[in-house]
Motif scaffolding. Structure first.
Motif, PDB file in Angstrom:
ATOM      1  N   ILE A  74       0.834  -1.207   0.000  1.00 22.83           N
ATOM      2  CA  ILE A  74       0.000   0.000   0.000  1.00 22.83           C
ATOM      3  C   ILE A  74       0.867   1.255   0.000  1.00 22.83           C
ATOM      4  O   ILE A  74       0.436   2.321  -0.419  1.00 22.83           O
ATOM      5  CB  ILE A  74      -0.967  -0.017   1.201  1.00 22.83           C
ATOM      6  N   GLY A  75       2.121   1.120   0.449  1.00 24.53           N
ATOM      7  CA  GLY A  75       3.028   2.258   0.483  1.00 24.53           C
ATOM      8  C   GLY A  75       2.965   3.056   1.772  1.00 24.53           C
ATOM      9  O   GLY A  75       3.175   4.266   1.779  1.00 24.53           O
ATOM     10  N   LEU A  76       2.702   2.360   2.880  1.00 20.51           N
ATOM     11  CA  LEU A  76       2.643   3.035   4.183  1.00 20.51           C
ATOM     12  C   LEU A  76       4.033   3.115   4.786  1.00 20.51           C
ATOM     13  O   LEU A  76       4.826   2.187   4.660  1.00 20.51           O
ATOM     14  CB  LEU A  76       1.711   2.266   5.125  1.00 20.51           C
ATOM     15  N   THR A  77       4.310   4.205   5.465  1.00 18.18           N
ATOM     16  CA  THR A  77       5.619   4.406   6.078  1.00 18.18           C
ATOM     17  C   THR A  77       5.598   4.182   7.591  1.00 18.18           C
ATOM     18  O   THR A  77       6.645   4.000   8.199  1.00 18.18           O
ATOM     19  CB  THR A  77       6.131   5.839   5.826  1.00 18.18           C
ATOM     20  N   GLY A  78       4.427   4.248   8.189  1.00 12.84           N
ATOM     21  CA  GLY A  78       4.321   4.154   9.642  1.00 12.84           C
ATOM     22  C   GLY A  78       4.219   5.503  10.309  1.00 12.84           C
ATOM     23  O   GLY A  78       4.048   5.596  11.521  1.00 12.84           O
ATOM     24  N   HIS A  79       4.296   6.565   9.522  1.00 16.36           N
ATOM     25  CA  HIS A  79       4.207   7.919  10.067  1.00 16.36           C
ATOM     26  C   HIS A  79       2.850   8.557   9.785  1.00 16.36           C
ATOM     27  O   HIS A  79       2.625   9.708  10.165  1.00 16.36           O
ATOM     28  CB  HIS A  79       5.321   8.798   9.497  1.00 16.36           C
ATOM     29  N   GLU A  80       1.952   7.813   9.141  1.00 15.18           N
ATOM     30  CA  GLU A  80       0.648   8.351   8.785  1.00 15.18           C
ATOM     31  C   GLU A  80      -0.288   8.404   9.994  1.00 15.18           C
ATOM     32  O   GLU A  80      -0.086   7.718  10.976  1.00 15.18           O
ATOM     33  CB  GLU A  80      -0.033   7.462   7.711  1.00 15.18           C
ATOM     34  N   ARG A  81      -1.299   9.210   9.845  1.00 19.69           N
ATOM     35  CA  ARG A  81      -2.438   9.189  10.767  1.00 19.69           C
ATOM     36  C   ARG A  81      -3.591   8.597   9.976  1.00 19.69           C
ATOM     37  O   ARG A  81      -3.777   8.897   8.809  1.00 19.69           O
ATOM     38  CB  ARG A  81      -2.789  10.584  11.268  1.00 19.69           C
ATOM     39  N   PHE A  82      -4.368   7.765  10.638  1.00 19.07           N
ATOM     40  CA  PHE A  82      -5.408   7.006   9.955  1.00 19.07           C
ATOM     41  C   PHE A  82      -6.795   7.421  10.418  1.00 19.07           C
ATOM     42  O   PHE A  82      -6.999   7.713  11.592  1.00 19.07           O
ATOM     43  CB  PHE A  82      -5.235   5.506  10.231  1.00 19.07           C
ATOM     44  N   THR A  83      -7.717   7.417   9.484  1.00 19.39           N
ATOM     45  CA  THR A  83      -9.133   7.580   9.779  1.00 19.39           C
ATOM     46  C   THR A  83      -9.808   6.289   9.347  1.00 19.39           C
ATOM     47  O   THR A  83      -9.696   5.882   8.185  1.00 19.39           O
ATOM     48  CB  THR A  83      -9.731   8.780   9.013  1.00 19.39           C
ATOM     49  N   ILE A  84     -10.492   5.662  10.282  1.00 17.91           N
ATOM     50  CA  ILE A  84     -11.137   4.375  10.017  1.00 17.91           C
ATOM     51  C   ILE A  84     -12.635   4.605   9.952  1.00 17.91           C
ATOM     52  O   ILE A  84     -13.231   5.148  10.888  1.00 17.91           O
ATOM     53  CB  ILE A  84     -10.785   3.351  11.112  1.00 17.91           C
ATOM     54  N   ASP A  85     -13.234   4.201   8.846  1.00 16.04           N
ATOM     55  CA  ASP A  85     -14.661   4.403   8.629  1.00 16.04           C
ATOM     56  C   ASP A  85     -15.461   3.316   9.336  1.00 16.04           C
ATOM     57  O   ASP A  85     -16.122   2.493   8.713  1.00 16.04           O
ATOM     58  CB  ASP A  85     -14.953   4.421   7.125  1.00 16.04           C
ATOM     59  N   LEU A  86     -15.381   3.319  10.660  1.00 18.01           N
ATOM     60  CA  LEU A  86     -16.095   2.353  11.493  1.00 18.01           C
ATOM     61  C   LEU A  86     -17.422   2.988  11.896  1.00 18.01           C
ATOM     62  O   LEU A  86     -17.445   4.147  12.315  1.00 18.01           O
ATOM     63  CB  LEU A  86     -15.259   2.033  12.743  1.00 18.01           C
ATOM     64  N   PRO A  87     -18.538   2.277  11.753  1.00 15.43           N
ATOM     65  CA  PRO A  87     -19.828   2.864  12.144  1.00 15.43           C
ATOM     66  C   PRO A  87     -19.788   3.352  13.584  1.00 15.43           C
ATOM     67  O   PRO A  87     -19.252   2.678  14.462  1.00 15.43           O
ATOM     68  CB  PRO A  87     -20.814   1.712  11.981  1.00 15.43           C
ATOM     69  N   SER A  88     -20.350   4.532  13.835  1.00 18.21           N
ATOM     70  CA  SER A  88     -20.362   5.068  15.196  1.00 18.21           C
ATOM     71  C   SER A  88     -21.382   4.340  16.067  1.00 18.21           C
ATOM     72  O   SER A  88     -21.240   4.289  17.284  1.00 18.21           O
ATOM     73  CB  SER A  88     -20.655   6.568  15.177  1.00 18.21           C
ATOM     74  N   ASN A  89     -22.386   3.754  15.458  1.00 14.54           N
ATOM     75  CA  ASN A  89     -23.369   2.962  16.191  1.00 14.54           C
ATOM     76  C   ASN A  89     -22.869   1.523  16.273  1.00 14.54           C
ATOM     77  O   ASN A  89     -22.740   0.843  15.260  1.00 14.54           O
ATOM     78  CB  ASN A  89     -24.720   3.032  15.472  1.00 14.54           C
ATOM     79  N   ILE A  90     -22.582   1.066  17.471  1.00 16.00           N
ATOM     80  CA  ILE A  90     -22.022  -0.272  17.681  1.00 16.00           C
ATOM     81  C   ILE A  90     -22.918  -1.350  17.082  1.00 16.00           C
ATOM     82  O   ILE A  90     -22.440  -2.396  16.643  1.00 16.00           O
ATOM     83  CB  ILE A  90     -21.760  -0.538  19.186  1.00 16.00           C
ATOM     84  N   ASN A  91     -24.222  -1.105  17.028  1.00 20.62           N
ATOM     85  CA  ASN A  91     -25.158  -2.093  16.486  1.00 20.62           C
ATOM     86  C   ASN A  91     -24.996  -2.279  14.981  1.00 20.62           C
ATOM     87  O   ASN A  91     -25.538  -3.234  14.417  1.00 20.62           O
ATOM     88  CB  ASN A  91     -26.599  -1.712  16.812  1.00 20.62           C
ATOM     89  N   GLU A  92     -24.279  -1.381  14.316  1.00 27.76           N
ATOM     90  CA  GLU A  92     -24.057  -1.490  12.878  1.00 27.76           C
ATOM     91  C   GLU A  92     -22.749  -2.212  12.538  1.00 27.76           C
ATOM     92  O   GLU A  92     -22.491  -2.496  11.377  1.00 27.76           O
ATOM     93  CB  GLU A  92     -24.060  -0.104  12.239  1.00 27.76           C
ATOM     94  N   ILE A  93     -21.931  -2.493  13.551  1.00 27.68           N
ATOM     95  CA  ILE A  93     -20.676  -3.210  13.326  1.00 27.68           C
ATOM     96  C   ILE A  93     -20.963  -4.706  13.365  1.00 27.68           C
ATOM     97  O   ILE A  93     -21.642  -5.197  14.263  1.00 27.68           O
ATOM     98  CB  ILE A  93     -19.623  -2.845  14.396  1.00 27.68           C
ATOM     99  N   ARG A  94     -20.443  -5.428  12.384  1.00 25.21           N
ATOM    100  CA  ARG A  94     -20.639  -6.869  12.304  1.00 25.21           C
ATOM    101  C   ARG A  94     -19.285  -7.575  12.326  1.00 25.21           C
ATOM    102  O   ARG A  94     -18.327  -7.067  11.737  1.00 25.21           O
ATOM    103  CB  ARG A  94     -21.371  -7.251  11.014  1.00 25.21           C
ATOM    104  N   PRO A  95     -19.199  -8.720  12.965  1.00 21.79           N
ATOM    105  CA  PRO A  95     -17.940  -9.476  12.928  1.00 21.79           C
ATOM    106  C   PRO A  95     -17.502  -9.727  11.485  1.00 21.79           C
ATOM    107  O   PRO A  95     -18.308 -10.133  10.644  1.00 21.79           O
ATOM    108  CB  PRO A  95     -18.292 -10.786  13.638  1.00 21.79           C
ATOM    109  N   GLY A  96     -16.246  -9.420  11.199  1.00 19.95           N
ATOM    110  CA  GLY A  96     -15.676  -9.693   9.884  1.00 19.95           C
ATOM    111  C   GLY A  96     -16.041  -8.712   8.786  1.00 19.95           C
ATOM    112  O   GLY A  96     -15.731  -8.951   7.623  1.00 19.95           O
ATOM    113  N   GLN A  97     -16.670  -7.609   9.113  1.00 22.40           N
ATOM    114  CA  GLN A  97     -17.049  -6.667   8.057  1.00 22.40           C
ATOM    115  C   GLN A  97     -15.835  -5.891   7.554  1.00 22.40           C
ATOM    116  O   GLN A  97     -14.826  -5.767   8.256  1.00 22.40           O
ATOM    117  CB  GLN A  97     -18.149  -5.724   8.515  1.00 22.40           C
ATOM    118  N   ASP A  98     -15.929  -5.394   6.339  1.00 22.15           N
ATOM    119  CA  ASP A  98     -14.871  -4.576   5.760  1.00 22.15           C
ATOM    120  C   ASP A  98     -15.124  -3.109   6.067  1.00 22.15           C
ATOM    121  O   ASP A  98     -16.280  -2.666   6.117  1.00 22.15           O
ATOM    122  CB  ASP A  98     -14.800  -4.770   4.241  1.00 22.15           C
ATOM    123  N   VAL A  99     -14.032  -2.375   6.306  1.00 17.14           N
ATOM    124  CA  VAL A  99     -14.103  -0.931   6.530  1.00 17.14           C
ATOM    125  C   VAL A  99     -13.035  -0.249   5.688  1.00 17.14           C
ATOM    126  O   VAL A  99     -12.026  -0.860   5.339  1.00 17.14           O
ATOM    127  CB  VAL A  99     -13.905  -0.559   8.023  1.00 17.14           C
TER     128      VAL A  99
END
Length: 106
Positions: A40-65
């Motif tokens: 992917i070309g990551l250096t380890g110095h990046e800051r990440f934003t993860i598009d994880l649903p804010s409502n825990i009820n919308e997160i499913r085991p094994g889902q892609d983000v």
């Protein structure tokens, strides 16, 4: 949380290490097959934003983000919550806060 760490992205996890992350309230994420930090070309110095649903009820085991970096890279990871119990631990900030809340609600 462990020194402000909110998520860990890896190629794979041993079961106990992934479970320990969940127990501390940290999101375990896996790169998609054939991808890693180098491809992917990551250096380890990046800051990440993860598009994880804010409502825990919308997160499913094994889902892609989607994960985006402050350098403009974007890639997909798989959330490695493998059970509904692990989602409950995460929702409470880890296993210790979960157990304490369960005890105080009795």
């Amino acid at each position: 949380m462990l020194l402000g760490v909110k998520a860990v992205i890896a190629k794979s996890f041993e079961r106990i290490h992934r479970s320990n992350l969940v127990g501390m309230g940290i999101v375990p994420l896996c790169f998609k097959s054939g991808e890693d930090a180098d491809t992917i070309g990551l250096t380890g110095h990046e800051r990440f934003t993860i598009d994880l649903p804010s409502n825990i009820n919308e997160i499913r085991p094994g889902q892609d983000v989607t994960v985006q970096t402050d350098t403009g890279k974007s890639f997909t990871c798989t959330v490695r919550f493998d059970t509904e119990v692990e989602l409950a631990y995460f929702n409470h900030g880890g296993i210790l806060p979960y157990v304490i809340r369960q005890l105080t609600n009795q």
